[in-house]
Design a protein around this motif. Structure first.
Motif, PDB file in Angstrom:
ATOM      1  N   ASN A   1       0.847  -1.196   0.000  1.00  0.00           N
ATOM      2  CA  ASN A   1       0.000   0.000   0.000  1.00  0.00           C
ATOM      3  C   ASN A   1       0.882   1.245   0.000  1.00  0.00           C
ATOM      4  OD1 ASN A   1      -2.427   1.464   0.109  1.00  0.00           O
ATOM      5  ND2 ASN A   1      -2.329   1.600   2.354  1.00  0.00           N
ATOM      6  N   ARG A   2       1.954   1.190  -0.837  1.00  0.00           N
ATOM      7  CA  ARG A   2       2.900   2.298  -0.877  1.00  0.00           C
ATOM      8  C   ARG A   2       2.343   3.400  -1.778  1.00  0.00           C
ATOM      9  NH1 ARG A   2       6.239  -2.270  -1.178  1.00  0.00           N
ATOM     10  NH2 ARG A   2       7.607  -2.498   0.645  1.00  0.00           N
ATOM     11  N   PRO A   3       2.677   4.638  -1.480  1.00  0.00           N
ATOM     12  CA  PRO A   3       2.187   5.744  -2.319  1.00  0.00           C
ATOM     13  C   PRO A   3       2.784   5.671  -3.719  1.00  0.00           C
ATOM     14  CG  PRO A   3       2.970   6.533  -0.185  1.00  0.00           C
ATOM     15  CD  PRO A   3       3.425   5.110  -0.281  1.00  0.00           C
ATOM     16  N   GLY A   4       2.000   6.130  -4.700  1.00  0.00           N
ATOM     17  CA  GLY A   4       2.478   6.183  -6.071  1.00  0.00           C
ATOM     18  C   GLY A   4       3.151   7.487  -6.372  1.00  0.00           C
ATOM     19  N   SER A   5       3.345   7.797  -7.670  1.00  0.00           N
ATOM     20  CA  SER A   5       4.012   9.023  -8.087  1.00  0.00           C
ATOM     21  C   SER A   5       3.216  10.244  -7.678  1.00  0.00           C
ATOM     22  CB  SER A   5       4.219   9.013  -9.608  1.00  0.00           C
ATOM     23  OG  SER A   5       2.964   8.900 -10.267  1.00  0.00           O
ATOM     24  N   THR A   6       1.921  10.086  -7.496  1.00  0.00           N
ATOM     25  CA  THR A   6       1.087  11.215  -7.084  1.00  0.00           C
ATOM     26  C   THR A   6       1.024  11.358  -5.575  1.00  0.00           C
ATOM     27  OG1 THR A   6      -0.891   9.821  -7.085  1.00  0.00           O
ATOM     28  CG2 THR A   6      -0.329  10.949  -9.139  1.00  0.00           C
ATOM     29  N   GLY A   7       1.639  10.424  -4.847  1.00  0.00           N
ATOM     30  CA  GLY A   7       1.607  10.474  -3.392  1.00  0.00           C
ATOM     31  C   GLY A   7       0.372   9.826  -2.800  1.00  0.00           C
ATOM     32  N   LYS A   8      -0.506   9.301  -3.599  1.00  0.00           N
ATOM     33  CA  LYS A   8      -1.755   8.708  -3.107  1.00  0.00           C
ATOM     34  C   LYS A   8      -1.569   7.218  -2.928  1.00  0.00           C
ATOM     35  CE  LYS A   8      -6.612   8.213  -4.308  1.00  0.00           C
ATOM     36  NZ  LYS A   8      -7.661   8.504  -5.323  1.00  0.00           N
ATOM     37  N   ARG A   9      -2.024   6.687  -1.807  1.00  0.00           N
ATOM     38  CA  ARG A   9      -1.942   5.258  -1.551  1.00  0.00           C
ATOM     39  C   ARG A   9      -3.138   4.541  -2.222  1.00  0.00           C
ATOM     40  NH1 ARG A   9       1.680   3.890   2.546  1.00  0.00           N
ATOM     41  NH2 ARG A   9       2.497   5.696   3.694  1.00  0.00           N
ATOM     42  N   PRO A  10      -2.925   3.277  -2.672  1.00  0.00           N
ATOM     43  CA  PRO A  10      -4.019   2.572  -3.361  1.00  0.00           C
ATOM     44  C   PRO A  10      -5.237   2.371  -2.476  1.00  0.00           C
ATOM     45  CG  PRO A  10      -1.912   1.512  -3.810  1.00  0.00           C
ATOM     46  CD  PRO A  10      -1.646   2.542  -2.742  1.00  0.00           C
ATOM     47  N   PHE A  11      -5.027   2.091  -1.182  1.00  0.00           N
ATOM     48  CA  PHE A  11      -6.159   1.758  -0.320  1.00  0.00           C
ATOM     49  C   PHE A  11      -6.403   2.866   0.728  1.00  0.00           C
ATOM     50  CE2 PHE A  11      -4.630  -2.328  -1.819  1.00  0.00           C
ATOM     51  CZ  PHE A  11      -5.815  -2.884  -2.296  1.00  0.00           C
ATOM     52  N   PHE A  12      -6.270   4.112   0.276  1.00  0.00           N
ATOM     53  CA  PHE A  12      -6.607   5.230   1.153  1.00  0.00           C
ATOM     54  C   PHE A  12      -8.070   5.089   1.571  1.00  0.00           C
ATOM     55  CE2 PHE A  12      -8.094   9.529   1.957  1.00  0.00           C
ATOM     56  CZ  PHE A  12      -7.129  10.018   2.804  1.00  0.00           C
ATOM     57  N   PRO A  13      -8.395   5.237   2.882  1.00  0.00           N
ATOM     58  CA  PRO A  13      -7.628   5.932   3.949  1.00  0.00           C
ATOM     59  C   PRO A  13      -6.683   5.057   4.757  1.00  0.00           C
ATOM     60  CG  PRO A  13      -9.834   5.506   4.702  1.00  0.00           C
ATOM     61  CD  PRO A  13      -9.761   4.991   3.319  1.00  0.00           C
ATOM     62  N   CYS A  14      -6.382   3.805   4.287  1.00  0.00           N
ATOM     63  CA  CYS A  14      -5.375   2.993   4.955  1.00  0.00           C
ATOM     64  C   CYS A  14      -4.015   3.629   4.692  1.00  0.00           C
ATOM     65  CB  CYS A  14      -5.408   1.563   4.457  1.00  0.00           C
ATOM     66  SG  CYS A  14      -6.953   0.715   4.838  1.00  0.00           S
ATOM     67  N   LEU A  15      -3.263   3.957   5.756  1.00  0.00           N
ATOM     68  CA  LEU A  15      -2.040   4.737   5.611  1.00  0.00           C
ATOM     69  C   LEU A  15      -0.770   3.920   5.820  1.00  0.00           C
ATOM     70  CD1 LEU A  15      -3.197   7.955   7.496  1.00  0.00           C
ATOM     71  CD2 LEU A  15      -3.252   7.486   5.044  1.00  0.00           C
TER      72      LEU A  15
ATOM     73  N   ASP B   1     -19.497  -3.851  -3.247  1.00  0.00           N
ATOM     74  CA  ASP B   1     -18.760  -2.759  -2.607  1.00  0.00           C
ATOM     75  C   ASP B   1     -17.265  -3.067  -2.569  1.00  0.00           C
ATOM     76  OD1 ASP B   1     -21.127  -1.445  -2.223  1.00  0.00           O
ATOM     77  OD2 ASP B   1     -21.417  -2.216  -0.168  1.00  0.00           O
ATOM     78  N   TYR B   2     -16.926  -4.316  -2.328  1.00  0.00           N
ATOM     79  CA  TYR B   2     -15.509  -4.708  -2.292  1.00  0.00           C
ATOM     80  C   TYR B   2     -14.856  -4.515  -3.656  1.00  0.00           C
ATOM     81  CZ  TYR B   2     -11.449  -7.788  -1.638  1.00  0.00           C
ATOM     82  OH  TYR B   2     -10.188  -8.315  -1.580  1.00  0.00           O
ATOM     83  N   GLN B   3     -15.570  -4.862  -4.732  1.00  0.00           N
ATOM     84  CA  GLN B   3     -15.009  -4.659  -6.072  1.00  0.00           C
ATOM     85  C   GLN B   3     -14.759  -3.176  -6.326  1.00  0.00           C
ATOM     86  OE1 GLN B   3     -17.795  -6.677  -8.732  1.00  0.00           O
ATOM     87  NE2 GLN B   3     -16.245  -8.242  -9.146  1.00  0.00           N
ATOM     88  N   ASN B   4     -15.668  -2.309  -5.856  1.00  0.00           N
ATOM     89  CA  ASN B   4     -15.458  -0.861  -6.044  1.00  0.00           C
ATOM     90  C   ASN B   4     -14.224  -0.389  -5.292  1.00  0.00           C
ATOM     91  OD1 ASN B   4     -17.752  -0.723  -7.618  1.00  0.00           O
ATOM     92  ND2 ASN B   4     -19.103  -0.273  -5.884  1.00  0.00           N
ATOM     93  N   ARG B   5     -13.996  -0.906  -4.069  1.00  0.00           N
ATOM     94  CA  ARG B   5     -12.803  -0.521  -3.304  1.00  0.00           C
ATOM     95  C   ARG B   5     -11.533  -0.967  -4.016  1.00  0.00           C
ATOM     96  NH1 ARG B   5     -13.198   0.236   2.228  1.00  0.00           N
ATOM     97  NH2 ARG B   5     -10.951   0.595   2.041  1.00  0.00           N
TER      98      ARG B   5
ATOM     99  N   GLY C   1      -8.231   1.016  -5.815  1.00  0.00           N
ATOM    100  CA  GLY C   1      -6.848   0.641  -5.558  1.00  0.00           C
ATOM    101  C   GLY C   1      -6.078   0.244  -6.800  1.00  0.00           C
ATOM    102  N   GLY C   2      -6.717   0.251  -7.957  1.00  0.00           N
ATOM    103  CA  GLY C   2      -6.021  -0.045  -9.206  1.00  0.00           C
ATOM    104  C   GLY C   2      -6.520  -1.292  -9.900  1.00  0.00           C
TER     105      GLY C   2
END
Length: 933
Positions: free
Chosen positions: A78-92, A140-144, A148-149
């Motif tokens: 769940n590392r941040p990408g080039s934009t700084g956003k994590r795939p599973f935000f709000p998981c930090l 709902d899980y598929q949307n999450r 996340g990509g």
């Protein structure tokens, strides 16, 4: 996109529980067929909400463990990408736990999903110590996961079946373009275009709804207008029906009664005159019939006298003939004796014996001929007497025997020939030829006897028709064969139809005047029918009518004369032969001629003296008999004519009598009806206004309605129409129709305003579509750049031109992404043109697949590939392995144990699966082989 670091399975298929480290770029899953390679991948697919391979689903795997629950847990990055956003935000945290909990509920299996921050074990997830954990459903899980990509487009790629790694290159250009944009497309641009498009569609739907509402209002206004028209039509029809019932029908009925009374009064007067004329005609006919019957009685009495004279002449003829014969015999005997005296007695005995034998044989032959002629004469005489005493045709033995059986059974009947009379002798032969097959047809007097008669016919094998259905003969058609035939009783319908169908012509040339398909016959019996023309043959004897009986009488008389002449010729020959034989016999026994001659000399002298007188009497008897027969034949023809005339007179009297009866029977009811008309007219005119009797107005009504019956029919029609029709009888519908017309005008103005707004939304949608197309071109250029970069790693030239994109929905729908590959400088090949080999298909699919994951904003990701080396040789296996190492994605690759060892060269981590042994409850855990760094 994220990659997988760890996987844990509980009660999945035949595995009880184990944990696998998956923190490597290339992971190879190896094992024999059926050892669980695809089962492991299906566990990951189930965890990520993907469809399992083949026809399998998660229920298949959890049922095998024979437990009520199962778990699939994975730790992903769940590392941040080039934009700084994590795939599973709000998981930090840098790691996130993805869990799938499967439980039995009500006989079926249900699954729940959770995304938890950090690496949480199954026990923590199950005890829910962390209240921040939220279990969600499948959708709902598929949307999450999509945020996340793991978008639906990537999910399609990850769901490739075992052995279908090369299927991505089989996408159509349009499907590939849609997949690329789903992965790389800018969500905001797409949302703007979708929002504009949605706004346009909503505006168009609103306009369409408004149009439908407008059409509905128009329909309502039109319906009310039609209802108003129906009210006006009902009012008009009701007024007309009332006028018909109250005025028009009575006026027309009165006018018709006046006309009918005048016409019936004239008809009754004509009927009285007609009855008087009929009575006079009947009296005249009866007088003429009495005259003809008297003439017939005189002729019959004269014929009886002539017949008696003929019988006397016949008896005198026979007596004279016998006397001449006796005298001639005595004189012949004397001549024979004299010849014997003169003959010498010294002839040879042998010659005398031979001559005697020959003479005796000749005598026997002549005597046999004489007996046959006498028998034939007696038979013809009997037939002549029977024909004179009985009217009708001669019966065959078979027919006579069967008719006797019918009479014994009490079945009344007649032969067809007994009721047929030919009125024109010239057509007798033609009638006989046509009716020859029906000579012996039997007609039953009672139709109810038919089954009994048919039973006898079956038992006797009677070959002729037995007809129970009879009817009176209809009038004969002009010129037909039936016109020369008269029937004495009822006949079969088919016989009259046959005779009426055949036209009489004098010869074949005369038949030219008839239609082409007409049926005709000549006097000579040449007959034409539908099958062709032929001669029916001229009958040797007649069966039908009095003419046939007369002809038989003539023929029998002729036969009797012929037989009599033959006997006259035979008797002298017999006597001569007897004399010759007697002389020869006497010579054989001694000469006694002188003694015999002397003993009968007186008889011989008397015979010689009486012979001239006897011959004179015979000649006179023959002449008298011929004269009597001629008179008898003349009287017979005369009686035939009188009989025909009597029958004609009787038919005329019967017709006049029936006519008078009909007139008398009809007169009384007609007079009664006339009286009823007068009474009805008085009742109708009682209280009728004077102007209703105006002839001119009545004529106008009659011109419109015809007569009273037409007026009543029109009244009934109007009442029926008013009763059965869906009419509007409330006059308020006129006001409502006017109000709806006003509302319709206002609604049409509102529709024009919404139509202008819809045009504005179309312009905005076109602008949004242009921005969408620009983003789509940029996406295609980025994907082409990724393809070319991967092609350089794989030593393959890849060309991906930007498709033609126009600002039009139809052009966008038809656009596609054409990708060309050049392997080993052998020429470019397309996506699925059949030019590439199996290994090249795998390389093409891998390049297309991995290029989807090369998103600078979301690098990394993972890919499931079932047996990518299935179609590759050793060189291509190394080539694909090098290509996979050069990319940044995480690969989970399955391969059977039968492949070359080179398939393990690119793998940093190898998972080894093994089959469950028979008798064990659980399969062995998966083995791990990790490459040392």
């Amino acid at each position: 996109m994220f990659h997988i670091k760890q996987l844990e399975l509980v009660h999945w298929d035949y595995w009880r529980r184990f944990t696998l480290p998956l923190d490597a770029q290339i992971i190879t899953i190896v094992g024999p067929n059926g050892s669980g390679k695809t089962t492991l991948l299906d566990a990951l697919r189930t965890l990520f909400g993907l469809r399992c391979s083949g026809k399998r689903d998660f229920r298949r795997y959890v049922r095998r463990a024979h437990r009520s629950f199962a778990w699939i847990r994975a730790v992903v990055a769940n590392r941040p990408g080039s934009t700084g956003k994590r795939p599973f935000f709000p998981c930090l945290k840098d790691e996130v736990t993805l869990a799938c909990r499967i439980r039995r509920a009500g006989g079926d299996w249900t699954r729940d999903y959770a995304i938890a921050d950090g690496d949480l074990p199954i026990e923590v997830l199950e005890s829910q110590q962390d209240r921040a954990i939220e279990w969600v459903g499948y959708r709902d899980y598929q949307n999450r996961l999509a945020w996340g990509g793991l978008t639906p487009a990537i999910a399609k790629v990850l769901a490739l079946e075992q052995g279908d790694t090369d299927k991505l290159c089989e996408y159509s250009p349009k499907a590939l373009l849609e997949l690329v944009f789903d992965v790389f497309g800018d969500k905001e641009v797409l949302d703007n275009y979708a929002a504009a498009r949605e706004e346009q569609l909503n505006a168009e739907k609103e306009l369409a709804a408004l149009g439908l509402d407008l059409d509905r209002l128009r329909a309502q206004a039109e319906a009310k207008r039609l209802e108003a028209d129906r009210f006006l039509e009902w009012k008009q029809l009701d007024d007309e029906a009332r006028a018909l019932a109250a005025e028009i029908v009575p006026r027309l009925e009165a006018a018709e009664l006046v006309r009918d009374i005048a016409r019936e009064r004239a008809d009754l007067a004509r009927g009285r005159l007609e009855r008087q004329h009929g009575a006079d005609e009947l009296a005249a006919l009866q007088q003429r019939l009495a005259t003809v019957e008297a003439e017939k009685a005189d002729a019959e009495a004269e014929r009886r006298a002539v017949r008696q004279h003929d019988l006397d002449a016949e008896a005198a003829h026979l007596t004279a003939h016998d006397a001449v014969r006796d005298h001639e015999k005595l004189l012949a005997e004397r001549s024979a004796l004299r010849t014997r005296l003169a003959r010498e007695a010294g002839d040879a005995a042998v010659d005398l014996e031979a001559a005697y034998a020959k003479a005796d044989a000749h005598l026997l032959h002549l005597q046999r001929q004489e007996r046959e002629a006498i028998a034939a004469f007696e038979d013809k005489t009997q037939q002549l007497r029977a024909t004179r005493e009985h009217r009708g045709p001669p019966a065959e033995p078979e027919v006579a025997r069967f008719r006797a059986r019918l009479r014994e059974a009490g079945i009344a009947h007649r032969a067809l020939a007994e009721i047929v009379e030919v009125t024109d002798p010239g057509w007798q032969s033609a009638v006989e030829a046509v009716l020859r097959p029906y000579r012996h047809v039997l007609l039953l007097a009672r139709e109810q006897d038919r089954h009994a008669a048919w039973s006898l016919g079956e038992a006797e094998r009677f070959r002729h028709f037995i007809v129970p259905e009879l009817e009176a003969a209809p009038p004969a058609s002009a010129g037909s064969l039936a016109e020369v035939i008269r029937f004495a009783d009822a006949v079969p319908r088919w016989l009259t139809d046959l005779l009426n169908r055949i036209q009489r012509v004098e010869d074949v040339d005369d038949a030219r005047r008839l239609p082409r398909d007409a049926e005709w016959i000549t006097r000579d019996g040449y007959h034409r029918e539908r099958r062709g023309a032929r001669h029916l043959g001229k009958p040797a004897d007649f069966h039908f009518g009095e003419l046939a009986r007369t002809a038989r009488l003539k023929q029998l008389d002729t036969d009797l004369h012929s037989l009599d002449a033959r006997l006259r010729d035979l008797r002298p020959q017999v006597e001569a032969a007897e004399e010759e034989a007697a002389g020869l016999r006497a010579r054989l026994h001694g000469i006694e001629a002188a003694q015999l001659l002397a003993a009968r000399v007186d008889d011989y002298d008397r015979a010689e003296d009486a012979l001239p007188d006897a011959r004179a009497r015979l000649t006179a008897a023959i002449a008298a008999r011929s004269e009597a027969k001629g008179a008898l034949e003349s009287l017979g023809l005369r009686l035939e004519g009188i009989g025909i005339e009597v029958d004609r007179r009787k038919r005329e009297i019967g017709a006049v009598t029936r006519k008078l009866k009909d007139l008398a029977d009809n007169a009384a009811p007609r007079r009664h009806e006339q009286a009823q008309r007068l009474l009805r007219l008085r009742r109708l005119r009682h209280g009728m206004p004077a102007d209703w009797r105006d002839p001119q107005q009545t004529a106008l009504l009659a011109e419109r309605y015809g007569d009273a019956r037409g007026a009543r029919a029109e009244h009934e029609r109007l009442r029926t129409r008013l009763a059965e029709g869906d009419w509007i009888t409330d006059d308020s519908v006129l006001t409502l129709a006017a109000r709806l017309k006003t509302d319709l005008g206002q609604r049409e103005r509102d529709y024009a305003e919404r139509e202008a707004y819809c045009a504005a939304t179309r312009r905005l949608t076109a602008d949004a579509r242009a921005a969408y197309i620009a983003k789509l071109r940029a996406t295609v250029r980025q994907y082409g750049k990724n393809l070319r970069a991967l092609g350089e790693l794989a030593n393959v030239d890849v060309d991906c031109p930007v498709p033609l994109l126009e600002n039009d929905d139809r052009a966008l729908a038809a656009a596609g992404l054409e990708v060309r590959f050049d392997f080993d400088r052998k020429g470019a090949v397309g996506l699925n043109d059949g030019e590439a080999s199996g290994g090249q298909q795998v390389m093409k699919s891998l390049i297309l697949l991995i290029a989807l994951l090369m998103d600078e904003a979301r690098p990394g990701g993972f890919v499931f590939i079932d047996e990518p080396f299935a179609h590759l040789d050793i060189a291509n296996i190394d080539r694909v392995g090098s290509f996979l190492r050069a990319t940044r994605a995480q690969y989970l690759i399955t391969t059977p144990v039968t492949h070359n060892a080179n398939v393990f060269a690119p793998a940093q981590l190898t998972l080894v699966t093994r089959k469950k042994k028979p008798g064990d409850d659980w399969a062995p855990p998966i083995g791990l082989i990790q490459r040392a760094v």
